[in-house]
Design an enzyme around this catalytic site. Structure first.
Site, short mmCIF file in Angstrom:
data_model
loop_
_atom_site.label_atom_id
_atom_site.label_comp_id
_atom_site.label_asym_id
_atom_site.label_seq_id
_atom_site.Cartn_x
_atom_site.Cartn_y
_atom_site.Cartn_z
N HIS A 1 0.94 -1.42 -0.05
CA HIS A 1 -0.01 -0.15 0.16
C HIS A 1 0.81 1.22 -0.04
O HIS A 1 1.85 1.31 1.00
CB HIS A 1 -0.92 0.17 1.15
CG HIS A 1 -1.99 1.34 1.11
ND1 HIS A 1 -2.95 1.16 0.60
CD2 HIS A 1 -1.73 2.22 1.41
CE1 HIS A 1 -3.66 2.51 0.78
NE2 HIS A 1 -2.78 3.19 1.42
N CYS A 2 0.61 1.91 -1.12
CA CYS A 2 1.69 3.27 -1.22
C CYS A 2 0.75 4.72 -0.62
O CYS A 2 0.00 4.93 -1.32
CB CYS A 2 1.91 3.27 -2.78
SG CYS A 2 3.15 4.68 -2.86
N VAL A 3 1.31 4.96 0.40
CA VAL A 3 0.61 6.42 1.08
C VAL A 3 0.81 7.57 -0.04
O VAL A 3 0.04 8.37 -0.05
CB VAL A 3 1.42 6.64 2.13
CG1 VAL A 3 1.01 5.64 3.29
CG2 VAL A 3 2.85 7.03 2.26
N ASN B 1 -1.87 7.09 -2.12
CA ASN B 1 -2.98 6.69 -1.68
C ASN B 1 -4.05 5.69 -2.26
O ASN B 1 -5.13 5.58 -2.36
CB ASN B 1 -3.90 7.88 -1.39
CG ASN B 1 -5.05 7.88 -0.37
OD1 ASN B 1 -5.01 7.10 0.68
ND2 ASN B 1 -5.94 8.84 -0.62
#
Length: 369
Positions: A207-209, A212
């Site tokens: 999951h890449c912040v 998002n």
């Protein structure tokens, strides 16, 4: 020379911390993890309980819930860099008669990067999947065509049985028959439940912040293009800015001069003196150059890691699990007298692995054949 010394210390510290995080991220009970746990235990005795709760809630909201904060920060940093580049570097280079294509190259790369960023962050093919199942008119030929174009990356009760047939279970990292306790669906091989997006993602990477969104089967290729274009954009800005500063030094002929130190002794001009002179003359430009050079180095390392994963047909989740697996006990489904050996069964060669990133396998394509 205080500025140069502090800047070099800062640069070495950031690179060392980044390398340490990369080396220790996949190790079970690593020295880094133990140090962080011990430090948190010590700080918990000093920091007030109310402040700990506020900090915990803030960190949980930042890294464990979908938030646009990092997206806003991402856009703000790009706007600040290109604002400085346009306001000063572009104008000075135009006066020095730099080639127009060289000056426009960062903008072209930025346009491509923003396109990949928007596509990667907005990718949500699960909704398309549900819409197609609800629309009975699209069930036959139109359904097959649209499904092949918009391959679902979200594991739902409607498509779980089909996604189970896409990848084989290796019996080590992925076990057949496991059910996600949250989604209550059978987990296909290479899938994982994302606690941030609150859904199971097929071929889950991470999951890449910054975008998002989860990186999975449907947008892994876009994410790789996003990383490469971002690194190229930062490198282009750094190259043009460095070329401008070098041109300024050549035109000023300062490199052949001398200077007097605090004791009144004369010395020939060296690189540290030139860096300090440029910082005093163009402080914002030099600061921006240091930032984009550091960003290019960090992105270069991460892009190399992502390319390695793509060429070997691995995901970040699988890479971390495979590193932790060496010291883990036997799984319940395996005999205790036989040692577990992890082997990447999904690699099909460099070209086919890279092709799979941009065109993931689909069950319906196999049935059509």
């Amino acid at each position: 020379m205080d500025f140069l010394t502090l800047f070099l210390i800062y640069l070495c510290f950031v690179l060392a911390v980044t390398a340490l995080l990369c080396l220790c991220s996949g190790r079970k009970e690593s020295f880094l993890a133990r140090s962080v746990n011990r430090a948190s235990q010590v700080l918990s005795l000093v920091i007030p309980t109310q402040l700990q709760r506020v900090t915990h809630r803030a960190l949980h909201r930042l890294f464990h819930t979908r938030s646009c904060l990092f997206v806003v920060l991402h856009v703000a940093l790009q706007a600040a860099v290109f604002g400085e580049y346009t306001w000063e570097v572009f104008v000075y280079c135009w006066e020095l008669q730099f080639h127009v294509l060289l000056l426009l190259l960062p903008y072209l790369l930025l346009a491509g990067n923003m396109g990949c960023f928007l596509l990667c962050s907005r990718a949500n093919p699960g909704k398309i999947m549900l819409m197609l199942f609800e629309n009975r008119k699209c069930y036959k030929s139109h359904f097959l065509f649209i499904f092949l174009v918009f391959f679902t990356g979200i594991v739902t009760k409607s498509n779980a049985a089909s996604l189970v047939k896409v990848y084989a279970y290796d019996g080590v990292l992925f076990q057949r028959g496991l059910v996600c306790p949250t989604c209550t669906v059978e987990k296909p091989a290479r899938s994982k439940h994302c606690s941030v997006c609150r859904t199971c993602v097929h071929r889950f990477d991470h999951h890449c912040v910054w975008v998002n969104n989860c990186i999975g089967a449907s947008n892994a290729g876009l994410f790789l293009l996003y990383l490469l274009s971002l690194m190229a954009t930062a490198g282009a800005v750094a190259a043009v800015t460095a070329a401008f500063l070098i041109q300024v030094l050549l035109l000023s002929n300062i490199m052949h001069g001398t200077y007097l130190d605090a004791q009144g002794q004369e010395h020939a001009v060296e690189i540290p003196f030139l860096v300090q002179h440029l910082f005093l003359t163009f402080p914002r430009i030099v600061f921006m150059l240091g930032f984009v050079i550091l960003l290019t180095l960090v992105l270069g390392g991460y892009c190399s890691f992502s390319l390695y994963l793509a060429l070997t047909n691995q995901t970040t989740n699988e890479w971390c699990k495979s590193r932790k697996f060496g010291g883990s006990p036997h799984l319940p489904s395996q005999p205790h007298d036989r040692p577990l050996i992890y082997k990447n069964i999904y690699s099909k060669g460099i070209w086919r692995n890279l092709k799979e990133i941009f065109n993931p396998p689909k069950v319906l394509e196999r049935k059509k054949k």
